[in-house]
Design a protein around this motif. Sequence first.
Motif, PDB file in Angstrom:
ATOM      1  N   UNK A 257       0.847  -1.185   0.000  1.00 54.21           N
ATOM      2  CA  UNK A 257       0.000   0.000   0.000  1.00 54.21           C
ATOM      3  C   UNK A 257       0.886   1.239   0.000  1.00 54.21           C
ATOM      4  N   UNK A 258       0.256   2.382  -0.162  1.00 53.15           N
ATOM      5  CA  UNK A 258       0.928   3.667   0.029  1.00 53.15           C
ATOM      6  C   UNK A 258       0.499   4.218   1.382  1.00 53.15           C
ATOM      7  N   UNK A 259       1.476   4.620   2.184  1.00 56.46           N
ATOM      8  CA  UNK A 259       1.219   5.155   3.517  1.00 56.46           C
ATOM      9  C   UNK A 259       1.337   6.674   3.465  1.00 56.46           C
ATOM     10  N   UNK A 260       0.229   7.362   3.640  1.00 53.70           N
ATOM     11  CA  UNK A 260       0.233   8.822   3.531  1.00 53.70           C
ATOM     12  C   UNK A 260       1.024   9.474   4.654  1.00 53.70           C
ATOM     13  N   UNK A 261       1.132   8.781   5.796  1.00 56.85           N
ATOM     14  CA  UNK A 261       1.855   9.353   6.936  1.00 56.85           C
ATOM     15  C   UNK A 261       3.361   9.141   6.828  1.00 56.85           C
ATOM     16  N   UNK A 262       3.800   8.394   5.826  1.00 52.78           N
ATOM     17  CA  UNK A 262       5.226   8.163   5.617  1.00 52.78           C
ATOM     18  C   UNK A 262       5.634   8.734   4.262  1.00 52.78           C
ATOM     19  N   UNK A 263       5.256   9.969   4.040  1.00 57.32           N
ATOM     20  CA  UNK A 263       5.625  10.701   2.823  1.00 57.32           C
ATOM     21  C   UNK A 263       5.187   9.943   1.562  1.00 57.32           C
ATOM     22  N   UNK A 264       3.998   9.326   1.641  1.00 55.65           N
ATOM     23  CA  UNK A 264       3.447   8.565   0.511  1.00 55.65           C
ATOM     24  C   UNK A 264       4.377   7.438   0.053  1.00 55.65           C
ATOM     25  N   UNK A 265       5.089   6.845   0.998  1.00 57.71           N
ATOM     26  CA  UNK A 265       5.995   5.756   0.657  1.00 57.71           C
ATOM     27  C   UNK A 265       5.272   4.423   0.562  1.00 57.71           C
ATOM     28  N   UNK A 266       5.896   3.487  -0.158  1.00 58.07           N
ATOM     29  CA  UNK A 266       5.347   2.138  -0.241  1.00 58.07           C
ATOM     30  C   UNK A 266       5.563   1.414   1.088  1.00 58.07           C
ATOM     31  N   UNK A 267       4.527   0.733   1.562  1.00 52.70           N
ATOM     32  CA  UNK A 267       4.605  -0.091   2.770  1.00 52.70           C
ATOM     33  C   UNK A 267       4.028  -1.458   2.452  1.00 52.70           C
ATOM     34  N   UNK A 268       4.747  -2.518   2.799  1.00 47.64           N
ATOM     35  CA  UNK A 268       4.140  -3.842   2.687  1.00 47.64           C
ATOM     36  C   UNK A 268       3.353  -4.112   3.960  1.00 47.64           C
ATOM     37  N   UNK A 269       2.190  -4.722   3.782  1.00 49.01           N
ATOM     38  CA  UNK A 269       1.256  -4.885   4.894  1.00 49.01           C
ATOM     39  C   UNK A 269       0.574  -6.242   4.797  1.00 49.01           C
TER      40      UNK A 269
END
Length: 283
Positions: A257-269
Amino acid sequence: MAQQKPNMCQDQSIAPSACPRYCNLCPLTCYNCQRMSQNDTCNSTMTCATGEKCLSNLIHSTVDGHDEYTFTCATNDVCDGKAVLAVVIGKRRLHLTSRDAAFSCCSTDLCNNPPTSTYNVASSTSNAPITTTTTTTTTTTTRPPAYCDTSDGYTLLTSNSSTQLCVKLHQSTLEFVDAMSHCQRENARLVVLDTQAKYDLAKPVLKTTHHDHVWVGMQYNKYQNTFIWLNGIHVDANDNRWGSHEPSHPSAEGCVCIDKHDNNGFHNAVCHYHYAYICERKM
C-alpha cells in the motif's frame, strides 16, 4: 437496466440472454502464446470458454535471470490462485501456479496484451541526388491523446512527460484480494506505479482520501524473494519510493500500500487489512 435490477447477473432468466456482456457471460478473445521472451511478438489469439478470463503469466528464472511470458485463457479458480494452470509445450506439460509466478487476469477482449520494451521506428533513405537545394526538416513526434473510459468515475491523469493514467480512487476499504476483484469487475486492475512518473502522477489522488493507507498493485513473491507489480515488473528493495524501514517481514506482509503518513511511501502490509485502493483502466 442495471440500476433498476442491480442483481440481474444472478437472475438466470435474464443474464444469459438480455445482459450477457454486462454479466461477463460472453466468451472473451485473449492472446495465446506460451513461454515467449519480451522481445518476441505474440500474434496468436484464442476464444475462451464462457466465464474464463484473459491471463498474463511471468516466470523469472533464478538460474540465468531471463523472463518468460505466457498469455492464455484461465478459469476463475486459476485467477484466484485456487487451481493450477497447465501449459502444454510440445509433448511436455508444465504446471504454473500463482505461488511461483507473477500473474494477472483481466476481463476484456485482448486485455492480456504482451509487454513491449521498445518502440520500433521505421526509417527510409532516399538516394536521389541533391544538386542545388539543402532542406532541413524538423519533425516533432507528439503522443496521440489516449482514450480513458471515464464511466464509473474514472479520471484521465496526464503530465508534461506524456505519462498518462486512467484511474479511480475507491474510498470504501477492502482486503487486498477483494480490492483486486473489485477492480477486475470494472475492467481494471489495481494501479501499477512502476515508474517515477506514474508515481508522481498518482500523488494528487491520495490527497482526496481521508484514509491513511491505499492499496496498489504490488505483491511479494516468496519464490523469487522480491516484490512484483501486477504487470510483472520487479521492485528493488532499495527503491527510494519505499517508506522508512520498508519493506519489512515480507513473508507475513505480502501486499503493498501507500502510507500517507510516511511521505506517501510504499509499505508492505498484511493482505487481510482493509484499505482504500486505486483501480487503473488500460488505455
